[in-house]
Design a protein around this motif. Structure first.
Motif, PDB file in Angstrom:
ATOM      1  N   TRP A  52      39.152  -6.839  -5.178  1.00  0.00           N
ATOM      2  CA  TRP A  52      37.909  -7.518  -5.542  1.00  0.00           C
ATOM      3  C   TRP A  52      37.109  -6.681  -6.543  1.00  0.00           C
ATOM      4  CZ3 TRP A  52      37.611 -12.410  -4.719  1.00  0.00           C
ATOM      5  CH2 TRP A  52      38.150 -13.012  -3.570  1.00  0.00           C
ATOM      6  N   ARG A 103      36.976 -19.086  -5.573  1.00  0.00           N
ATOM      7  CA  ARG A 103      37.708 -18.046  -4.850  1.00  0.00           C
ATOM      8  C   ARG A 103      36.952 -17.545  -3.617  1.00  0.00           C
ATOM      9  NH1 ARG A 103      41.723 -15.416  -6.515  1.00  0.00           N
ATOM     10  NH2 ARG A 103      40.977 -13.278  -6.201  1.00  0.00           N
ATOM     11  N   ARG A 140      42.125 -13.932   0.765  1.00  0.00           N
ATOM     12  CA  ARG A 140      41.843 -12.613   1.321  1.00  0.00           C
ATOM     13  C   ARG A 140      42.671 -11.564   0.596  1.00  0.00           C
ATOM     14  NH1 ARG A 140      42.199 -14.046   7.817  1.00  0.00           N
ATOM     15  NH2 ARG A 140      40.530 -15.624   7.813  1.00  0.00           N
ATOM     16  N   GLU A 198      37.273 -11.240   2.292  1.00  0.00           N
ATOM     17  CA  GLU A 198      37.047 -12.532   1.643  1.00  0.00           C
ATOM     18  C   GLU A 198      35.609 -12.610   1.180  1.00  0.00           C
ATOM     19  OE1 GLU A 198      36.295 -15.772   4.950  1.00  0.00           O
ATOM     20  OE2 GLU A 198      37.836 -14.353   5.628  1.00  0.00           O
ATOM     21  N   SER A 203      37.849 -18.827   2.712  1.00  0.00           N
ATOM     22  CA  SER A 203      38.491 -18.044   3.764  1.00  0.00           C
ATOM     23  C   SER A 203      39.999 -17.920   3.576  1.00  0.00           C
ATOM     24  CB  SER A 203      38.204 -18.665   5.135  1.00  0.00           C
ATOM     25  OG  SER A 203      38.690 -19.996   5.193  1.00  0.00           O
TER      26      SER A 203
END
Length: 428
Positions: A290, A278, A284, A310, A281
């Motif tokens: 995240w 993961r 995102r 990212e 780029s």
């Protein structure tokens, strides 16, 4: 002007000028003048060999044809004569353009040099000297002064060495040589426009062998698009005016997507069992998402607010991890190299007394040479893991091919090429 009118000057001065113009001498503001070189003395009984004579005649004809094109495009006669009277073919420029180094550098070797303690200390001192100009550019364009200073440091070691090769000569050489003829012609036309606008004169229009100019190394086309007259003297001077240098660099980043309310990113730690595939780029998402997956800052403070962040693993699964956002991508538009963008980001962080990278780099790993990477690409393709044309260059197709192979043998799918992959594939 007929090409033979200036052929003798080209031929006789070639050797001396090529050596002098390509010597790496330091340049410091205000506006250094590159060393003048008298034409080399040549005995009238010594005739140039036929190949050299043919090359110089071909170059002269190419310049003559280019001048006709530039004249048709609206470049005035005074500018054409200022640019091309005495223009020189530079063999060393062609050598450098054609060179493809076999050996590559790991990201940690690159950062050891570009974000060294010496460069940090020097940068902090230099930033104090240009604080007014850097702060003015930061206020106007929303790009922090530390980022501007970091690019200045990366591109010319804070103005101490931005090259002394005449830009017109370098681009004319590249245009004539032909490998990147269309690109070089476009940049040369832009350089003529700069001369015609009187932003700089030919003697002071100097930079790298590839045509990048000034203290933060703008190509001529980027100069026309982004350079700023910040000191109000009617000229955009990225060689001698620090106000113009800082404002022009900030304008470039601002118009490349820099977000004034966001950091470039931050170093992070990944949770156990995280799918390193993961870190790509194409993946995102907001930093909050995240965080929900267990990604944390190194000191467990909240992740910075980044709407489309990212993950970056520049040394693979064993190295440090970074969460980066739009401002990191803006730096990539300045120079499309992950190592460069990371170098600028980390140098700016250190110039502002921020932390160094905390996770260790996997210094036992060796960078693949171009030949080894080409062999890796060939082996992956042969096994059905499409990695693009075997050219010894790392790109998205090769990264995805490596990931597919890594998954097939139960390795972390980080897409990072190393010698262990060659061994696993049985490549000698």
């Amino acid at each position: 002007m007929h090409p033979l009118h200036f052929l003798p000057r080209l031929r006789f001065a070639q050797a001396a000028l090529a050596l002098a113009a390509l010597a790496g001498c330091a340049s410091t503001p205000p506006r250094p003048v590159p060393p003048s070189v008298a034409p080399a003395a040549v005995s009238p009984t010594i005739q140039p060999d036929s190949d050299a004579q043919a090359l110089q005649l071909g170059f002269a004809r190419w310049v003559d044809g280019f001048m006709a094109s530039a004249r048709a495009a609206g470049v005035d006669e005074a500018t054409l004569h200022a640019a091309f009277d005495g223009v020189h073919y530079l063999p060393r420029v062609v050598e450098l353009d054609r060179a493809q180094p076999e050996f590559t550098r790991t990201v940690w070797d690159y950062l050891d040099n570009t974000v060294s303690p010496q460069r940090i200390r020097l940068g902090q001192d230099k930033l104090l000297q240009v604080r007014a100009e850097a702060d003015a550019a930061a206020a106007r364009f929303g790009v922090p002064a530390t980022i501007l200073a970091a690019i200045w440091g990366m591109e010319s070691n804070y103005g101490s060495n931005y090259g002394n090769i005449p830009t017109i000569d370098a681009l004319a050489t590249l245009g004539f040589e032909g490998r990147r003829a269309d690109w070089a012609r476009g940049q040369l036309m832009a350089a003529l426009q700069i001369l015609q606008n009187r932003d700089i004169d030919r003697a002071h229009m100097v930079g790298s062998w590839a045509g990048a100019m000034g203290q933060t190394q703008f190509l001529p086309s980027n100069f026309l698009a982004y350079a700023v007259d910040a000191d109000g003297d009617g000229k955009r001077d990225i060689w001698g005016s620090m106000a113009d240098v800082m404002a022009s660099t900030a304008n470039f980043l601002a118009r490349s997507g820099w977000q004034a309310d966001q950091p470039w990113g931050t170093e992070v730690q990944l949770p156990p069992g995280f799918d390193v595939a993961r870190a790509d780029s194409s993946v995102r998402q907001p930093s909050g998402q995240w965080a929900a997956e267990g990604v944390q800052t190194m000191d467990s403070t909240p992740l910075p607010m980044l709407p489309d962040a990212e993950l970056l693993l520049p040394a693979g699964a064993r190295g440090p991890a970074f969460l980066v956002g739009p401002n990191f991508r803006a730096i990539l538009r300045y120079n499309n190299s992950t190592s460069y963008a990371l170098g600028v980001s980390l140098l700016a962080q250190r110039l502002g007394n921020g932390p160094a990278v905390q996770a260790p780099w996997p210094r036992d790993l060796q960078a693949l040479t171009r030949s080894q990477l080409q062999a890796l690409q060939t082996a992956l393709n042969a096994r059905g893991f499409a990695s693009g044309t075997p050219d010894g260059m790392m790109g998205p197709a090769t990264r995805e091919g490596i990931r597919s192979f890594q998954r097939s043998v139960g390795l972390p799918a980080d897409g990072y090429p190393d010698v262990g992959l060659l061994d696993t594939l049985g490549v000698k």
